[in-house]
Design a protein around this motif. Sequence first.
Motif, PDB file in Angstrom:
ATOM      1  N   GLY A 170       0.892  -1.176  -0.061  1.00 19.67           N
ATOM      2  CA  GLY A 170      -0.157  -0.080  -0.026  1.00 19.67           C
ATOM      3  C   GLY A 170       0.768   1.174  -0.059  1.00 19.67           C
ATOM      4  N   LEU A 171       0.577   2.203   0.996  1.00 23.18           N
ATOM      5  CA  LEU A 171       1.340   3.452   0.963  1.00 23.18           C
ATOM      6  C   LEU A 171       1.485   3.781   2.504  1.00 23.18           C
ATOM      7  N   LEU A 172       2.618   3.574   2.784  1.00 26.30           N
ATOM      8  CA  LEU A 172       3.322   3.955   4.103  1.00 26.30           C
ATOM      9  C   LEU A 172       3.639   5.318   4.089  1.00 26.30           C
ATOM     10  N   LEU A 173       3.079   6.214   4.956  1.00 27.75           N
ATOM     11  CA  LEU A 173       3.927   7.713   4.918  1.00 27.75           C
ATOM     12  C   LEU A 173       4.734   7.853   6.232  1.00 27.75           C
ATOM     13  N   ASP A 174       5.783   8.674   6.011  1.00 21.05           N
ATOM     14  CA  ASP A 174       6.632   8.703   7.246  1.00 21.05           C
ATOM     15  C   ASP A 174       6.375  10.368   7.321  1.00 21.05           C
ATOM     16  N   ALA A 175       5.717  10.734   8.604  1.00 23.28           N
ATOM     17  CA  ALA A 175       5.503  12.098   8.764  1.00 23.28           C
ATOM     18  C   ALA A 175       6.766  12.922   9.471  1.00 23.28           C
ATOM     19  N   ARG A 176       7.822  12.459   9.663  1.00 20.19           N
ATOM     20  CA  ARG A 176       8.977  12.869  10.357  1.00 20.19           C
ATOM     21  C   ARG A 176       9.468  14.200   9.296  1.00 20.19           C
ATOM     22  N   ALA A 177      10.441  14.748   9.744  1.00 22.85           N
ATOM     23  CA  ALA A 177      11.033  15.816   8.967  1.00 22.85           C
ATOM     24  C   ALA A 177      11.892  15.075   7.882  1.00 22.85           C
ATOM     25  N   GLY A 178      12.144  15.695   6.737  1.00 25.54           N
ATOM     26  CA  GLY A 178      12.569  14.947   5.683  1.00 25.54           C
ATOM     27  C   GLY A 178      14.255  14.388   5.921  1.00 25.54           C
ATOM     28  N   GLU A 179      14.872  15.289   6.862  1.00 26.40           N
ATOM     29  CA  GLU A 179      16.344  14.929   6.934  1.00 26.40           C
ATOM     30  C   GLU A 179      16.401  13.601   8.043  1.00 26.40           C
ATOM     31  N   ARG A 180      15.422  13.381   8.814  1.00 28.57           N
ATOM     32  CA  ARG A 180      15.353  12.188   9.645  1.00 28.57           C
ATOM     33  C   ARG A 180      15.180  10.910   8.651  1.00 28.57           C
ATOM     34  N   TYR A 181      14.135  11.205   7.716  1.00 27.39           N
ATOM     35  CA  TYR A 181      13.495  10.085   6.820  1.00 27.39           C
ATOM     36  C   TYR A 181      14.680   9.776   6.140  1.00 27.39           C
ATOM     37  N   ARG A 182      15.727  10.765   5.454  1.00 25.60           N
ATOM     38  CA  ARG A 182      16.629  10.130   4.886  1.00 25.60           C
ATOM     39  C   ARG A 182      17.968   9.892   5.404  1.00 25.60           C
ATOM     40  N   GLY A 183      17.843   9.918   6.802  1.00 19.77           N
ATOM     41  CA  GLY A 183      18.820   9.441   7.821  1.00 19.77           C
ATOM     42  C   GLY A 183      19.993  10.272   7.748  1.00 19.77           C
ATOM     43  N   GLU A 184      19.758  11.397   7.641  1.00 20.91           N
ATOM     44  CA  GLU A 184      20.894  12.493   7.470  1.00 20.91           C
ATOM     45  C   GLU A 184      21.105  12.892   8.908  1.00 20.91           C
ATOM     46  N   ALA A 231      -3.712   3.679  -3.242  1.00 22.74           N
ATOM     47  CA  ALA A 231      -3.219   2.603  -2.440  1.00 22.74           C
ATOM     48  C   ALA A 231      -4.431   2.031  -1.970  1.00 22.74           C
ATOM     49  N   PRO A 232      -4.493   0.403  -1.919  1.00 16.96           N
ATOM     50  CA  PRO A 232      -5.366  -0.225  -1.280  1.00 16.96           C
ATOM     51  C   PRO A 232      -5.581   0.118   0.286  1.00 16.96           C
ATOM     52  N   GLN A 233      -4.274   0.460   0.836  1.00 19.45           N
ATOM     53  CA  GLN A 233      -4.449   0.979   2.261  1.00 19.45           C
ATOM     54  C   GLN A 233      -3.107   1.834   2.482  1.00 19.45           C
ATOM     55  N   VAL A 234      -3.455   2.768   3.508  1.00 21.83           N
ATOM     56  CA  VAL A 234      -2.758   3.973   3.895  1.00 21.83           C
ATOM     57  C   VAL A 234      -2.317   4.070   5.385  1.00 21.83           C
ATOM     58  N   GLY A 235      -0.989   3.839   5.515  1.00 23.11           N
ATOM     59  CA  GLY A 235      -0.610   3.941   6.836  1.00 23.11           C
ATOM     60  C   GLY A 235       0.081   5.290   7.340  1.00 23.11           C
ATOM     61  N   VAL A 236       0.531   5.504   8.449  1.00 23.23           N
ATOM     62  CA  VAL A 236       1.383   6.680   8.893  1.00 23.23           C
ATOM     63  C   VAL A 236       2.284   6.107  10.096  1.00 23.23           C
ATOM     64  N   TYR A 237       3.442   6.505   9.999  1.00 20.19           N
ATOM     65  CA  TYR A 237       4.451   6.628  11.315  1.00 20.19           C
ATOM     66  C   TYR A 237       5.121   7.813  11.201  1.00 20.19           C
ATOM     67  N   CYS A 238       5.557   7.976  12.599  1.00 18.79           N
ATOM     68  CA  CYS A 238       6.466   9.219  12.686  1.00 18.79           C
ATOM     69  C   CYS A 238       7.656   8.823  13.829  1.00 18.79           C
ATOM     70  N   GLY A 239       7.863   9.438  14.689  1.00 16.89           N
ATOM     71  CA  GLY A 239       9.078   9.241  15.574  1.00 16.89           C
ATOM     72  C   GLY A 239       8.385   8.283  16.713  1.00 16.89           C
ATOM     73  N   SER A 240       7.284   8.620  17.185  1.00 13.30           N
ATOM     74  CA  SER A 240       6.851   7.701  18.110  1.00 13.30           C
ATOM     75  C   SER A 240       5.346   7.806  18.575  1.00 13.30           C
ATOM     76  N   GLY A 241       4.548   8.074  17.205  1.00 15.01           N
ATOM     77  CA  GLY A 241       3.081   8.043  17.232  1.00 15.01           C
ATOM     78  C   GLY A 241       2.518   9.070  17.676  1.00 15.01           C
ATOM     79  N   VAL A 242       2.968  10.215  17.835  1.00 14.47           N
ATOM     80  CA  VAL A 242       2.591  11.716  18.165  1.00 14.47           C
ATOM     81  C   VAL A 242       2.125  12.436  17.047  1.00 14.47           C
ATOM     82  N   SER A 243       3.353  12.849  15.999  1.00 13.57           N
ATOM     83  CA  SER A 243       3.016  13.545  15.071  1.00 13.57           C
ATOM     84  C   SER A 243       2.374  12.889  13.736  1.00 13.57           C
ATOM     85  N   GLY A 244       2.639  11.560  13.894  1.00 18.67           N
ATOM     86  CA  GLY A 244       2.082  10.641  13.072  1.00 18.67           C
ATOM     87  C   GLY A 244       0.337  10.925  13.299  1.00 18.67           C
ATOM     88  N   ALA A 245       0.138  10.989  14.422  1.00 12.98           N
ATOM     89  CA  ALA A 245      -1.361  11.255  14.593  1.00 12.98           C
ATOM     90  C   ALA A 245      -2.038  12.365  13.914  1.00 12.98           C
TER      91      ALA A 245
END
Length: 283
Positions: A170-184, A231-245
């Motif tokens: 499906g589609l899993l979205l990372d809600a954190r800042a881009g630099e954290r997503y990229r691992g910088e 996407a058949p399903q959409v999910g979201v995560y972040c650092g600890s489930g707060v900004s993802g909400a």
Amino acid sequence: MKPNSSTDSNPLVPAHDLAAELGSAPRPVLLDVRWELGGPPGRPAYEAGHIPGAVYVDLDTELAGAPGTAGRHPLPDLAVFGAAMRAAGVSAGSRVVVYDGGQGWAAARAWWLLRWAGHPDVRVLDGGLAAWRGELSTAVPQPVPGDFVPQPGGLPLLDADGAAAVARSGLLLDARAGERYRGEVEPIDPVAGHIPGAASAPTTENVTGDGRFLAPEALAARFKELGALDAPQVGVYCGSGVSGAHEVLALEVAGIRAALYAGSWSEWSRDPARPVATGPERG
């Protein structure tokens, strides 16, 4: 109805509409959930001034469990959460409005928990306390205890394996800042990077400069570009489930129902057996 669509009413309430509702009966139950990641506790700010009638709820102790292998802000014990909501005056038939200082993350966490736990009528003050133009009060109310009993399942929830599956199919979205997503950079958790297959979608891009959410049409256009409509399903995560909400709430405003991976990166990155991707691509 498109896949993942939500049929709920608008989960946001503008400040002027809330002011009108507070002047009529029955008043909505108001929850003040001011909180900042790494910041000072929210209760002193609440005691210094809050929307009249609001009850303070602590994110770290009442909207989350103790940090551990399940992440930095795991789901709270249902008995603790239910008791906190009843003490705040929440009943099964209450209209509930939650707000924070303006960032929206803590308010979205409270909104998500109540909706996940089965409460049908919960809204977030758009723009938070910063948008409020009415008077503030220092009086701490003593509400009549409510009767709300959590019954999980009102909103979809993912565990780590479920998040990995959504990233694949499906589609899993990372809600954190881009630099954290990229691992910088990784200022908090033990490993930098993202869940393989996840797409970067910083939740900060869902709001205007004053913290209010973009219009539903603008949010729908953003999530369409990310692939959420197909996407058949959409999910979201972040650092600890707060900004993802907060991102789940933005998707709801856009008419798209999404699942939250509550443990998020703080749970995922604690397990050395789980794969980690870096760079701008989904991996």
